[in-house]
Design a protein around this motif. Structure first.
Motif, PDB file in Angstrom:
ATOM      1  N   ASP A   4      38.575  52.945  30.938  1.00  0.00           N
ATOM      2  CA  ASP A   4      37.579  52.163  31.655  1.00  0.00           C
ATOM      3  C   ASP A   4      38.237  51.049  32.461  1.00  0.00           C
ATOM      4  OD1 ASP A   4      38.292  50.819  29.310  1.00  0.00           O
ATOM      5  OD2 ASP A   4      36.282  50.103  28.886  1.00  0.00           O
ATOM      6  N   LYS A   5      39.335  50.480  31.945  1.00  0.00           N
ATOM      7  CA  LYS A   5      40.024  49.407  32.658  1.00  0.00           C
ATOM      8  C   LYS A   5      40.670  49.926  33.943  1.00  0.00           C
ATOM      9  CE  LYS A   5      40.927  46.608  28.593  1.00  0.00           C
ATOM     10  NZ  LYS A   5      41.960  46.032  27.718  1.00  0.00           N
ATOM     11  N   GLU A   6      41.322  51.069  33.857  1.00  0.00           N
ATOM     12  CA  GLU A   6      41.945  51.643  35.049  1.00  0.00           C
ATOM     13  C   GLU A   6      40.877  52.037  36.072  1.00  0.00           C
ATOM     14  OE1 GLU A   6      44.758  55.387  36.274  1.00  0.00           O
ATOM     15  OE2 GLU A   6      45.151  54.404  34.356  1.00  0.00           O
ATOM     16  N   THR A   7      39.771  52.585  35.594  1.00  0.00           N
ATOM     17  CA  THR A   7      38.672  52.961  36.486  1.00  0.00           C
ATOM     18  C   THR A   7      38.114  51.726  37.180  1.00  0.00           C
ATOM     19  OG1 THR A   7      38.132  54.867  35.107  1.00  0.00           O
ATOM     20  CG2 THR A   7      36.408  54.098  36.592  1.00  0.00           C
ATOM     21  N   ALA A   8      37.943  50.623  36.439  1.00  0.00           N
ATOM     22  CA  ALA A   8      37.423  49.384  37.030  1.00  0.00           C
ATOM     23  C   ALA A   8      38.367  48.863  38.110  1.00  0.00           C
ATOM     24  CB  ALA A   8      37.214  48.336  35.940  1.00  0.00           C
ATOM     25  N   ALA A   9      39.674  48.818  37.825  1.00  0.00           N
ATOM     26  CA  ALA A   9      40.638  48.320  38.808  1.00  0.00           C
ATOM     27  C   ALA A   9      40.688  49.226  40.032  1.00  0.00           C
ATOM     28  CB  ALA A   9      42.020  48.192  38.175  1.00  0.00           C
ATOM     29  N   HIS A  10      40.690  50.523  39.814  1.00  0.00           N
ATOM     30  CA  HIS A  10      40.732  51.500  40.917  1.00  0.00           C
ATOM     31  C   HIS A  10      39.489  51.374  41.795  1.00  0.00           C
ATOM     32  CE1 HIS A  10      40.140  55.415  42.855  1.00  0.00           C
ATOM     33  NE2 HIS A  10      41.447  55.543  42.812  1.00  0.00           N
ATOM     34  N   ASN A  11      38.320  51.397  41.173  1.00  0.00           N
ATOM     35  CA  ASN A  11      37.084  51.381  41.944  1.00  0.00           C
ATOM     36  C   ASN A  11      36.872  50.045  42.647  1.00  0.00           C
ATOM     37  OD1 ASN A  11      36.871  53.933  40.943  1.00  0.00           O
ATOM     38  ND2 ASN A  11      35.004  53.591  39.795  1.00  0.00           N
TER      39      ASN A  11
ATOM     40  N   GLU B 255      31.479  47.315  27.524  1.00  0.00           N
ATOM     41  CA  GLU B 255      32.684  46.656  28.030  1.00  0.00           C
ATOM     42  C   GLU B 255      32.373  46.241  29.461  1.00  0.00           C
ATOM     43  OE1 GLU B 255      35.504  45.933  26.433  1.00  0.00           O
ATOM     44  OE2 GLU B 255      34.765  46.873  24.597  1.00  0.00           O
ATOM     45  N   GLN B 256      32.590  44.959  29.754  1.00  0.00           N
ATOM     46  CA  GLN B 256      32.226  44.423  31.060  1.00  0.00           C
ATOM     47  C   GLN B 256      33.470  43.833  31.728  1.00  0.00           C
ATOM     48  OE1 GLN B 256      29.427  40.994  31.217  1.00  0.00           O
ATOM     49  NE2 GLN B 256      27.969  42.616  31.706  1.00  0.00           N
ATOM     50  N   TYR B 257      33.701  44.242  32.974  1.00  0.00           N
ATOM     51  CA  TYR B 257      34.839  43.738  33.741  1.00  0.00           C
ATOM     52  C   TYR B 257      34.321  43.238  35.087  1.00  0.00           C
ATOM     53  CZ  TYR B 257      37.123  46.656  30.288  1.00  0.00           C
ATOM     54  OH  TYR B 257      37.506  47.241  29.108  1.00  0.00           O
ATOM     55  N   ARG B 258      34.686  42.003  35.409  1.00  0.00           N
ATOM     56  CA  ARG B 258      34.267  41.408  36.674  1.00  0.00           C
ATOM     57  C   ARG B 258      35.522  40.969  37.429  1.00  0.00           C
ATOM     58  NH1 ARG B 258      29.211  38.402  38.192  1.00  0.00           N
ATOM     59  NH2 ARG B 258      29.774  37.109  39.961  1.00  0.00           N
ATOM     60  N   LEU B 259      35.621  41.413  38.658  1.00  0.00           N
ATOM     61  CA  LEU B 259      36.757  41.078  39.510  1.00  0.00           C
ATOM     62  C   LEU B 259      36.266  40.480  40.817  1.00  0.00           C
ATOM     63  CD1 LEU B 259      38.714  44.393  38.984  1.00  0.00           C
ATOM     64  CD2 LEU B 259      39.530  42.135  38.313  1.00  0.00           C
ATOM     65  N   THR B 260      37.018  39.523  41.339  1.00  0.00           N
ATOM     66  CA  THR B 260      36.708  38.971  42.651  1.00  0.00           C
ATOM     67  C   THR B 260      37.697  39.528  43.665  1.00  0.00           C
ATOM     68  OG1 THR B 260      38.152  37.044  42.431  1.00  0.00           O
ATOM     69  CG2 THR B 260      35.864  36.827  41.609  1.00  0.00           C
ATOM     70  N   ARG B 261      37.307  39.477  44.911  1.00  0.00           N
ATOM     71  CA  ARG B 261      38.197  39.929  45.989  1.00  0.00           C
ATOM     72  C   ARG B 261      39.481  39.096  45.963  1.00  0.00           C
ATOM     73  NH1 ARG B 261      37.829  42.571  50.752  1.00  0.00           N
ATOM     74  NH2 ARG B 261      35.562  42.744  50.671  1.00  0.00           N
TER      75      ARG B 261
ATOM     76  N   GLN C 172      40.904  37.444  43.522  1.00  0.00           N
ATOM     77  CA  GLN C 172      41.694  37.763  42.335  1.00  0.00           C
ATOM     78  C   GLN C 172      42.475  39.068  42.522  1.00  0.00           C
ATOM     79  OE1 GLN C 172      39.066  38.657  39.090  1.00  0.00           O
ATOM     80  NE2 GLN C 172      40.628  38.312  37.527  1.00  0.00           N
ATOM     81  N   LEU C 173      41.815  40.095  43.015  1.00  0.00           N
ATOM     82  CA  LEU C 173      42.463  41.401  43.171  1.00  0.00           C
ATOM     83  C   LEU C 173      43.506  41.376  44.283  1.00  0.00           C
ATOM     84  CD1 LEU C 173      42.346  44.125  41.761  1.00  0.00           C
ATOM     85  CD2 LEU C 173      40.757  44.898  43.501  1.00  0.00           C
ATOM     86  N   GLN C 174      43.202  40.703  45.377  1.00  0.00           N
ATOM     87  CA  GLN C 174      44.169  40.620  46.475  1.00  0.00           C
ATOM     88  C   GLN C 174      45.407  39.827  46.048  1.00  0.00           C
ATOM     89  OE1 GLN C 174      41.565  41.256  50.486  1.00  0.00           O
ATOM     90  NE2 GLN C 174      41.775  39.159  49.842  1.00  0.00           N
ATOM     91  N   ALA C 175      45.222  38.794  45.232  1.00  0.00           N
ATOM     92  CA  ALA C 175      46.363  38.031  44.722  1.00  0.00           C
ATOM     93  C   ALA C 175      47.206  38.908  43.800  1.00  0.00           C
ATOM     94  CB  ALA C 175      45.873  36.777  43.988  1.00  0.00           C
ATOM     95  N   TRP C 176      46.558  39.738  43.003  1.00  0.00           N
ATOM     96  CA  TRP C 176      47.258  40.639  42.086  1.00  0.00           C
ATOM     97  C   TRP C 176      48.126  41.628  42.848  1.00  0.00           C
ATOM     98  CZ3 TRP C 176      46.092  45.879  40.160  1.00  0.00           C
ATOM     99  CH2 TRP C 176      46.739  46.183  38.945  1.00  0.00           C
TER     100      TRP C 176
ATOM    101  N   GLN D 258      49.729  47.271  30.920  1.00  0.00           N
ATOM    102  CA  GLN D 258      49.827  45.839  30.651  1.00  0.00           C
ATOM    103  C   GLN D 258      49.409  45.021  31.860  1.00  0.00           C
ATOM    104  OE1 GLN D 258      53.917  45.569  29.358  1.00  0.00           O
ATOM    105  NE2 GLN D 258      53.316  45.590  27.202  1.00  0.00           N
ATOM    106  N   LYS D 259      49.775  45.476  33.057  1.00  0.00           N
ATOM    107  CA  LYS D 259      49.382  44.764  34.270  1.00  0.00           C
ATOM    108  C   LYS D 259      47.862  44.793  34.430  1.00  0.00           C
ATOM    109  CE  LYS D 259      53.371  45.215  37.325  1.00  0.00           C
ATOM    110  NZ  LYS D 259      53.848  45.773  38.598  1.00  0.00           N
ATOM    111  N   ILE D 260      47.265  45.931  34.155  1.00  0.00           N
ATOM    112  CA  ILE D 260      45.806  46.053  34.281  1.00  0.00           C
ATOM    113  C   ILE D 260      45.126  45.164  33.250  1.00  0.00           C
ATOM    114  CG2 ILE D 260      43.842  47.626  34.100  1.00  0.00           C
ATOM    115  CD1 ILE D 260      45.739  49.835  35.131  1.00  0.00           C
ATOM    116  N   ASP D 261      45.646  45.152  32.022  1.00  0.00           N
ATOM    117  CA  ASP D 261      45.082  44.273  30.993  1.00  0.00           C
ATOM    118  C   ASP D 261      45.137  42.815  31.430  1.00  0.00           C
ATOM    119  OD1 ASP D 261      44.489  46.376  29.315  1.00  0.00           O
ATOM    120  OD2 ASP D 261      46.267  46.131  28.056  1.00  0.00           O
ATOM    121  N   ALA D 262      46.277  42.409  32.006  1.00  0.00           N
ATOM    122  CA  ALA D 262      46.428  41.036  32.462  1.00  0.00           C
ATOM    123  C   ALA D 262      45.437  40.720  33.575  1.00  0.00           C
ATOM    124  CB  ALA D 262      47.854  40.789  32.932  1.00  0.00           C
TER     125      ALA D 262
END
Length: 165
Positions: free
Chosen positions: A86-93, A118-124, A126-130, A156-160
């Motif tokens: 689910d974490k990889e799917t959240a980061a990918h999508n 399981e809830q994951y919230r990302l900002t533009r 945050q992701l662009q900085a990553w 580990q990077k995705i978890d972080a």
């Protein structure tokens, strides 16, 4: 007359079966960049994008926040039977949504695992900085896939990324 009709039906059926197996009629790989430049308010573009991303078969719904800025998208999934992370799917999508939808500033993914959500919230931002990349500057699916391959292989990077405040 009957024999001619039977032969015509048989010939038509054979042609239909052969044409269905032809590579000329094979389904094309969906071009996700068809919706590049879309806005959060275009629920058709958002839905079509979500339906072409990993986990789409488990997508149960989505909500758009368009009344006040920052604009965002919440996608909900039934993840009980799902096998991908689910974490990889959240980061990918999230990467695809931020690349294709101009005015989205945050995305949230709710994965109902059966044992809880399981809830994951990302900002533009945050992701662009990553990534260290302005996602709006990516204009080809191949370039985006290369970026994803570089970053999504390391759990580990995705978890972080997903545990950042």
């Amino acid at each position: 007359m009957r024999k001619t009709f039977a032969k015509a039906v048989l010939l038509s059926t054979a042609l239909l079966v052969m044409s269905a197996c032809s590579p000329l009629f094979a389904a094309e790989e969906p071009d996700l960049f068809e919706y590049e430049g879309a806005a959060v308010g275009n629920n058709s573009a958002v839905l079509n994008t979500l339906n072409r991303l990993p986990g789409a078969e488990h997508l149960t719904g989505f909500e758009l926040e368009t009344k006040q800025q920052p604009y965002g998208i919440t996608a909900s999934y039934d993840w009980e039977e799902a096998t991908p992370s689910d974490k990889e799917t959240a980061a990918h999508n999230a990467t695809y949504l931020f690349t294709l939808i101009d005015n989205v500033e945050w995305v949230q993914f709710d994965f109902d695992t059966g044992a809880g959500v399981e809830q994951y919230r990302l900002t533009r931002e945050q992701l662009q900085a990553w990534y260290g990349v302005d996602l709006t500057g990516i204009d080809e699916q191949e370039k985006l896939e290369e970026l994803l391959e570089q970053y999504l292989d390391e759990g580990q990077k995705i978890d972080a990324l997903l545990t950042q405040p």
